[in-house]
Motif scaffolding. Structure first.
Motif, short mmCIF file in Angstrom:
data_model
loop_
_atom_site.label_atom_id
_atom_site.label_comp_id
_atom_site.label_asym_id
_atom_site.label_seq_id
_atom_site.Cartn_x
_atom_site.Cartn_y
_atom_site.Cartn_z
N UNK A 168 4.63 2.97 -4.02
CA UNK A 168 4.14 3.13 -5.39
C UNK A 168 3.23 1.95 -5.79
N UNK A 169 2.27 2.20 -6.66
CA UNK A 169 1.39 1.14 -7.14
C UNK A 169 2.18 0.03 -7.84
N UNK A 170 2.10 -1.18 -7.32
CA UNK A 170 2.86 -2.29 -7.85
C UNK A 170 2.24 -3.65 -7.56
N UNK A 171 1.15 -3.65 -6.79
CA UNK A 171 0.55 -4.91 -6.37
C UNK A 171 -0.72 -5.20 -7.14
N UNK A 172 -0.97 -6.49 -7.35
CA UNK A 172 -2.18 -6.90 -8.06
C UNK A 172 -3.43 -6.74 -7.20
N UNK A 173 -3.24 -6.91 -5.89
CA UNK A 173 -4.40 -6.88 -5.00
C UNK A 173 -3.93 -6.58 -3.58
N UNK A 207 -4.02 2.65 -9.24
CA UNK A 207 -3.59 3.48 -10.38
C UNK A 207 -3.13 2.56 -11.51
N UNK A 208 -3.78 2.71 -12.65
CA UNK A 208 -3.47 1.90 -13.83
C UNK A 208 -3.47 0.40 -13.53
N UNK A 209 -4.48 -0.01 -12.76
CA UNK A 209 -4.66 -1.43 -12.48
C UNK A 209 -3.78 -1.99 -11.38
N UNK A 210 -2.93 -1.17 -10.77
CA UNK A 210 -2.04 -1.62 -9.70
C UNK A 210 -2.37 -0.87 -8.40
N UNK A 211 -2.04 -1.52 -7.29
CA UNK A 211 -2.34 -0.94 -5.98
C UNK A 211 -1.08 -0.50 -5.26
N UNK A 212 -1.21 0.64 -4.57
CA UNK A 212 -0.14 1.15 -3.73
C UNK A 212 -0.75 1.74 -2.47
#
Length: 531
Positions: A232-237, A216-221
């Protein structure tokens, strides 16, 4: 009287060697009755013959290397009559005949390999999903069903992997694109494939192992299979999905870290090349110039789904234990290094442990990194991963022996020219140019050989191929009984059996045969690989 592993194996080998003189002197083969196999489901007029009685070939040489071929003259394979077979078995098994309790070849099988109905070694569950083999036609790959019909049309660059639990396959669309495809030919997302996988799991020790990554919005969760967001989405990969309540991700600072099911960072990974946890250990690798990490070596990972043997669970290859060049190490669930990748060579991990070679010395360590077989001037041969037996060569004498990797004790001394495992309870030994197939449960010799023929390994099946170079293809079971002979020389090449099926080449094309030598899939494809 109870018979331990050491006593049994020594008895097996001694019994086998007692038949050497007999095997060496036997040169005349008796004739056997054959019948035309009129019920073979082929669309051509080619006929094959099938043996109608239990026999055992007596003049072929066992060879277990899967990719090696021995070229020789087209000497026919002799057949020993049931009476002669019984006489030879009695001679070979007299040492074990008076014991009341023999080794159960599955006594040390990992619990993860046990099912409610007993042992399951062959991943036959994939057949229940209507998936048998990948096939190549017109330069593209597809999938065929067990009945020979096409399940997935040949339109992919490559079939990369299969999930034995769901039948879904991972297909390469082009150089940059992969997709999961159901047995019905429907392309699905990686997330959908993971959900299918989770639905098939009977037990799940950690709730987080069912989490699915999302972007979501370029971040992974991560979220649950029913779309509830838990991290929540917060990781680069995301490098690996959750397994054993651990996932490896690239955090906001660009570091590769392990997280638990709450999203808490636990420790920094020792390498950028990291794999998911299996039974408390995660493999990592360090980059080495000239060696291509990744791919299918050790099981690849795509967004947290572990492919092949890892995803399917237990696709063990008896005897298939080799060093593949990967500079690997292993860490525990707390991030502690159990086996350092800086060692010269580290073999792939098994349920018992693995082989390490460093500073010219080879040893075996358990899954805690503790030395079980003390370092020595050895070379590693095959490993029976079910019984926990490892073949080693003493480089000073150039002879082979066998060690128990649970205790570290040597159970067969260094005095044989070769030792290999032909199946989960079959051992092949050679001395003075005579090879014997030994039943490890009874100590009986089932098959003796002296010629230059090749017998492919049984692996996890109960039948295999015998052939002399590219001729005289024969199917035998693991008791040495002949099930089929290619008397019309229509076969040009074969691959090892799996699920009772083998890829077979005839007139330049590949098809599929069953254990009776019947065509299940006519030889019409450029290539066929049983999954």
């Amino acid at each position: 009287m109870k018979l331990n592993k050491k006593s049994l194996l020594v008895a097996c080998v001694l019994a086998a060697m007692s038949t050497s003189a007999f095997a060496a002197s036997t040169t005349t083969s008796t004739s056997s009755t054959t019948v035309t196999n009129t019920d073979t489901p082929t669309s051509t007029s080619t006929h094959v013959t099938r043996e109608q009685h239990s026999t055992s070939a007596s003049s072929t040489t066992w060879k277990s290397e899967e990719t090696h071929r021995t070229t020789s003259t087209s000497t026919s394979v002799g057949v020993m009559t049931p009476q002669k077979l019984e006489e030879r078995s009695a001679m070979a098994g007299y040492i074990a005949a008076d014991v009341s309790d023999v080794l159960n070849p599955y006594r040390d099988v990992p619990k993860s390999l046990k099912s409610g109905k007993g042992m399951t070694f062959k991943n036959d569950e994939v057949l229940e999903h209507g998936v048998l083999a990948s096939m190549k036609q017109g330069g593209k790959w597809g999938i065929i069903r067990p009945d020979g019909t096409v399940a997935i049309e040949p339109k992919y660059k490559e079939i990369r992997d299969v999930d034995y639990k769901t039948g879904n396959v991972l297909a390469q669309v082009d150089k940059k694109t992969e997709t999961w495809v159901t047995p019905k030919g429907v392309e699905i997302s990686e997330e959908e494939a993971l959900k299918d996988r989770i639905k098939q799991e009977v037990t799940q020790e950690y709730a987080s192992d069912g989490f699915v990554e999302f972007k979501q919005k370029g971040k992974y969760g991560f979220k649950t299979a029913d779309d509830k967001v838990v991290i929540e989405p917060q990781f680069r990969q995301v490098l690996t999905g959750f397994s054993e309540d651990r996932a490896f991700v690239k955090n906001a600072k660009g570091k590769i870290v392990a997280i638990d099911g709450t999203g808490k960072e636990l420790f920094v990974a020792p390498s950028k090349e990291i794999y998911g946890y299996r039974n408390g250990l995660a493999e990592y690798r360090r980059s080495v110039s000239g060696f291509n990490l990744g791919g299918l070596v050790g099981g690849f990972i795509v967004g947290g789904i572990v492919g092949g043997a890892l995803l399917g669970g237990h696709h063990y290859h008896v005897g298939g234990f080799v060093y593949d060049g990967a500079k690997r190490g292993y860490i525990d669930r707390n991030g502690n290094i159990v086996i350092d990748s800086k060692k010269d060579k580290v073999w792939p991990m098994t349920s018992y442990g693995t082989v390490i070679k460093d500073s010219g010395k080879l040893c075996f360590v358990n899954r805690k990194g503790e030395i079980v077989i003390q370092p020595g001037d050895y070379d590693a041969g095959e490993m029976d991963k079910f019984n926990g037996l490892l073949v080693l060569k003493d480089n000073s004498s150039d002879k082979w022996g066998v060690f128990d990797v649970s205790t570290g004790k040597q159970v067969v001394s260094f005095k044989y020219d070769s030792i290999s495992f032909a199946g989960t309870d079959r051992l092949v030994v050679m001395k003075d140019h005579v090879k014997n197939l030994i039943n490890m449960s009874t100590g009986k010799s089932l098959y003796s050989a002296q010629t230059e023929a090749t017998i492919e390994p049984f692996n996890s099946d109960t039948v295999t191929w015998v052939h002399t170079g590219k001729d005289a293809y024969t199917i035998i079971d693991n008791d040495g009984h002949v099930l089929f002979r290619d008397t019309n020389n229509i076969i040009e090449d074969v691959k090892s059996f799996n699920h009772g099926f083998s890829s077979v080449k005839s007139k330049g094309k590949w098809g599929v045969m069953n254990a009776k030598g019947e065509w299940v899939v006519q030889p019409t494809y450029e290539a066929v690989n049983i999954l």
